[in-house]
Design a protein around this motif. Structure first.
Motif, PDB file in Angstrom:
ATOM      1  N   THR A 141       0.897  -1.185  -0.298  1.00 41.52           N
ATOM      2  CA  THR A 141       0.025  -0.043   0.037  1.00 41.52           C
ATOM      3  C   THR A 141       0.833   1.187   0.025  1.00 41.52           C
ATOM      4  OG1 THR A 141       0.067   0.265   2.401  1.00 41.52           O
ATOM      5  CG2 THR A 141      -1.649  -1.177   1.424  1.00 41.52           C
ATOM      6  N   LYS A 142       0.124   2.446  -0.404  1.00 47.35           N
ATOM      7  CA  LYS A 142       1.000   3.840  -0.428  1.00 47.35           C
ATOM      8  C   LYS A 142       1.420   4.037   1.104  1.00 47.35           C
ATOM      9  CE  LYS A 142       0.737   4.944  -4.545  1.00 47.35           C
ATOM     10  NZ  LYS A 142       1.956   5.083  -5.291  1.00 47.35           N
ATOM     11  N   ASP A 143       0.905   3.472   2.245  1.00 47.86           N
ATOM     12  CA  ASP A 143       1.097   3.944   3.682  1.00 47.86           C
ATOM     13  C   ASP A 143       2.078   3.049   4.148  1.00 47.86           C
ATOM     14  OD1 ASP A 143      -0.631   6.149   3.474  1.00 47.86           O
ATOM     15  OD2 ASP A 143      -2.386   4.797   4.162  1.00 47.86           O
ATOM     16  N   VAL A 144       2.811   2.131   3.538  1.00 49.15           N
ATOM     17  CA  VAL A 144       3.610   1.100   3.995  1.00 49.15           C
ATOM     18  C   VAL A 144       4.491   1.593   4.692  1.00 49.15           C
ATOM     19  CG1 VAL A 144       5.020   0.703   2.179  1.00 49.15           C
ATOM     20  CG2 VAL A 144       4.833  -0.991   3.694  1.00 49.15           C
ATOM     21  N   ASP A 145       5.399   2.689   4.613  1.00 49.99           N
ATOM     22  CA  ASP A 145       6.504   3.057   5.209  1.00 49.99           C
ATOM     23  C   ASP A 145       6.018   3.714   6.546  1.00 49.99           C
ATOM     24  OD1 ASP A 145       8.452   2.479   3.045  1.00 49.99           O
ATOM     25  OD2 ASP A 145       7.932   4.343   2.281  1.00 49.99           O
ATOM     26  N   ILE A 146       4.976   4.458   6.441  1.00 49.32           N
ATOM     27  CA  ILE A 146       4.453   4.986   7.486  1.00 49.32           C
ATOM     28  C   ILE A 146       3.793   3.810   8.715  1.00 49.32           C
ATOM     29  CG2 ILE A 146       2.514   6.226   8.724  1.00 49.32           C
ATOM     30  CD1 ILE A 146       2.317   8.056   5.964  1.00 49.32           C
ATOM     31  N   GLU A 147       3.326   2.902   8.115  1.00 52.69           N
ATOM     32  CA  GLU A 147       2.784   1.908   8.940  1.00 52.69           C
ATOM     33  C   GLU A 147       4.130   0.914   9.630  1.00 52.69           C
ATOM     34  OE1 GLU A 147      -1.564   1.323   6.991  1.00 52.69           O
ATOM     35  OE2 GLU A 147       0.122  -0.396   6.444  1.00 52.69           O
ATOM     36  N   ASN A 148       5.103   0.911   8.743  1.00 58.64           N
ATOM     37  CA  ASN A 148       6.303   0.245   9.222  1.00 58.64           C
ATOM     38  C   ASN A 148       7.020   1.088  10.219  1.00 58.64           C
ATOM     39  OD1 ASN A 148       8.471  -1.667   9.136  1.00 58.64           O
ATOM     40  ND2 ASN A 148       9.540  -0.216   8.090  1.00 58.64           N
ATOM     41  N   GLU A 149       6.983   2.373  10.085  1.00 53.15           N
ATOM     42  CA  GLU A 149       7.455   3.217  11.138  1.00 53.15           C
ATOM     43  C   GLU A 149       6.751   3.139  12.540  1.00 53.15           C
ATOM     44  OE1 GLU A 149       8.135   7.019   9.824  1.00 53.15           O
ATOM     45  OE2 GLU A 149       9.395   6.673   8.177  1.00 53.15           O
ATOM     46  N   ASP A 150       5.377   2.935  12.259  1.00 58.44           N
ATOM     47  CA  ASP A 150       4.752   2.724  13.498  1.00 58.44           C
ATOM     48  C   ASP A 150       4.777   1.245  14.187  1.00 58.44           C
ATOM     49  OD1 ASP A 150       3.817   5.259  13.340  1.00 58.44           O
ATOM     50  OD2 ASP A 150       2.039   4.970  12.168  1.00 58.44           O
ATOM     51  N   GLY A 151       5.480   0.494  13.665  1.00 57.60           N
ATOM     52  CA  GLY A 151       5.826  -0.910  14.118  1.00 57.60           C
ATOM     53  C   GLY A 151       4.996  -1.973  13.968  1.00 57.60           C
ATOM     54  N   TYR A 152       4.102  -1.821  12.776  1.00 57.03           N
ATOM     55  CA  TYR A 152       2.806  -2.509  12.554  1.00 57.03           C
ATOM     56  C   TYR A 152       3.448  -3.682  11.920  1.00 57.03           C
ATOM     57  CZ  TYR A 152      -0.508   1.254  12.442  1.00 57.03           C
ATOM     58  OH  TYR A 152      -1.284   2.220  12.930  1.00 57.03           O
ATOM     59  N   PHE A 153       4.538  -3.938  11.424  1.00 55.62           N
ATOM     60  CA  PHE A 153       5.081  -5.190  10.880  1.00 55.62           C
ATOM     61  C   PHE A 153       6.203  -5.763  11.566  1.00 55.62           C
ATOM     62  CE2 PHE A 153       3.714  -2.383   7.628  1.00 55.62           C
ATOM     63  CZ  PHE A 153       2.577  -2.926   7.253  1.00 55.62           C
ATOM     64  N   ILE A 154       6.313  -5.428  13.105  1.00 61.36           N
ATOM     65  CA  ILE A 154       7.385  -5.896  14.136  1.00 61.36           C
ATOM     66  C   ILE A 154       7.338  -7.367  14.046  1.00 61.36           C
ATOM     67  CG2 ILE A 154       6.121  -5.374  16.062  1.00 61.36           C
ATOM     68  CD1 ILE A 154       9.742  -4.686  15.091  1.00 61.36           C
ATOM     69  N   ALA A 155       6.167  -7.972  14.229  1.00 65.73           N
ATOM     70  CA  ALA A 155       6.260  -9.422  14.359  1.00 65.73           C
ATOM     71  C   ALA A 155       6.763 -10.285  13.242  1.00 65.73           C
ATOM     72  CB  ALA A 155       4.915  -9.931  14.910  1.00 65.73           C
ATOM     73  N   TYR A 156       6.521  -9.841  11.929  1.00 63.84           N
ATOM     74  CA  TYR A 156       6.945 -10.390  10.905  1.00 63.84           C
ATOM     75  C   TYR A 156       8.324 -10.349  10.700  1.00 63.84           C
ATOM     76  CZ  TYR A 156       8.058 -10.683   5.788  1.00 63.84           C
ATOM     77  OH  TYR A 156       8.654 -11.085   4.750  1.00 63.84           O
ATOM     78  N   LYS A 157       8.973  -8.903  11.103  1.00 62.32           N
ATOM     79  CA  LYS A 157      10.166  -8.744  10.979  1.00 62.32           C
ATOM     80  C   LYS A 157      11.202  -9.294  12.112  1.00 62.32           C
ATOM     81  CE  LYS A 157      11.135  -4.125  10.209  1.00 62.32           C
ATOM     82  NZ  LYS A 157      10.983  -2.694  10.399  1.00 62.32           N
TER      83      LYS A 157
END
Length: 226
Positions: A141-157
């Motif tokens: 999505t276009k918001d992926v960088d913002i959501e990544n900065e907000d820690g949304y994908f931390i479990a995956y990472k």
């Protein structure tokens, strides 16, 4: 051990939801029913109106937990990767031999899921099928960088980092542990997908699993790189 596991909670970053669905009976029902609907109908055809009808509840009650179906999908995929991390730690912690630990880790992140009765309101088998089919929609999505900065994908990472550590433990001189780790994890989902939908372009089948393939590729790559 069973009593210990029953107290384990999978943590999802709080910014993903408005109200934690784990905090109420309705919230847990939202998660249970959304998994069933998305698995049956696909994410594109899923919406909160259908979810409300399935729950016998007002659509507005769902918005008290999630602001959009996109956030709900991120919640489900984040929970899934947190659960995979839990499996990864549980099944490798007592293995001391690096090759055996790596083999087990590859199996955990690429295998077909079996239901875990530890979490009664979540059907992990259905959720695994959702992740196979829909995982990329949570971040493409276009918001992926913002959501990544907000820690949304931390479990995956964290799953990527843990697998990369085991790759480095097996071969410390290999320079691309993170790239190989993320390739194994994403490739595992892709092979599961094409094994179901594009059978003619994969060697994975009832006898050869994605785990078999990625174990073979990984060990040969790391052995060659020594």
């Amino acid at each position: 051990m069973k009593n210990l596991l029953s107290n384990i909670k999978i943590e999802v970053p709080p910014g993903i939801y408005i109200k934690n669905p784990e905090s109420s009976t309705l919230g847990k029902r939202i998660i249970t029913q959304s998994i069933q609907l998305i698995e049956a109908q696909g994410f594109e055809n899923f919406n909160f109106k259908k979810l409300g009808l399935a729950l016998g509840s007002n659509e507005s009650s769902i918005y008290r937990y999630f602001e959009s179906k996109h956030k709900l999908l991120i919640y489900l995929t984040s929970w899934y990767w947190g659960w995979i991390e839990y499996q990864l730690v549980l099944e490798t912690y007592s293995i001391t031999q690096p090759e055996e630990k790596l083999k087990k880790a590859i199996k955990v992140v690429t295998r077909t899921t079996k239901e875990d009765t530890t979490f009664s309101h979540i059907n992990e088998v259905m959720l695994n099928r959702i992740v196979i089919n829909e995982n990329s929609k949570s971040y493409l999505t276009k918001d992926v960088d913002i959501e990544n900065e907000d820690g949304y994908f931390i479990a995956y990472k964290r799953v990527v980092y843990r697998l990369a550590e085991m790759i480095s433990e097996y071969n410390a001189s290999y320079s691309y542990a993170l790239s190989l780790s993320s390739t194994i994890i994403e490739g595992g989902l892709h092979q599961q997908f094409i094994k179901i939908h594009f059978k003619s372009i994969t060697n994975c089948n009832a006898n050869t699993t994605p785990s078999d393939f990625f174990t073979d590729v990984t060990l040969k790559t790391l052995s060659y790189a020594r």
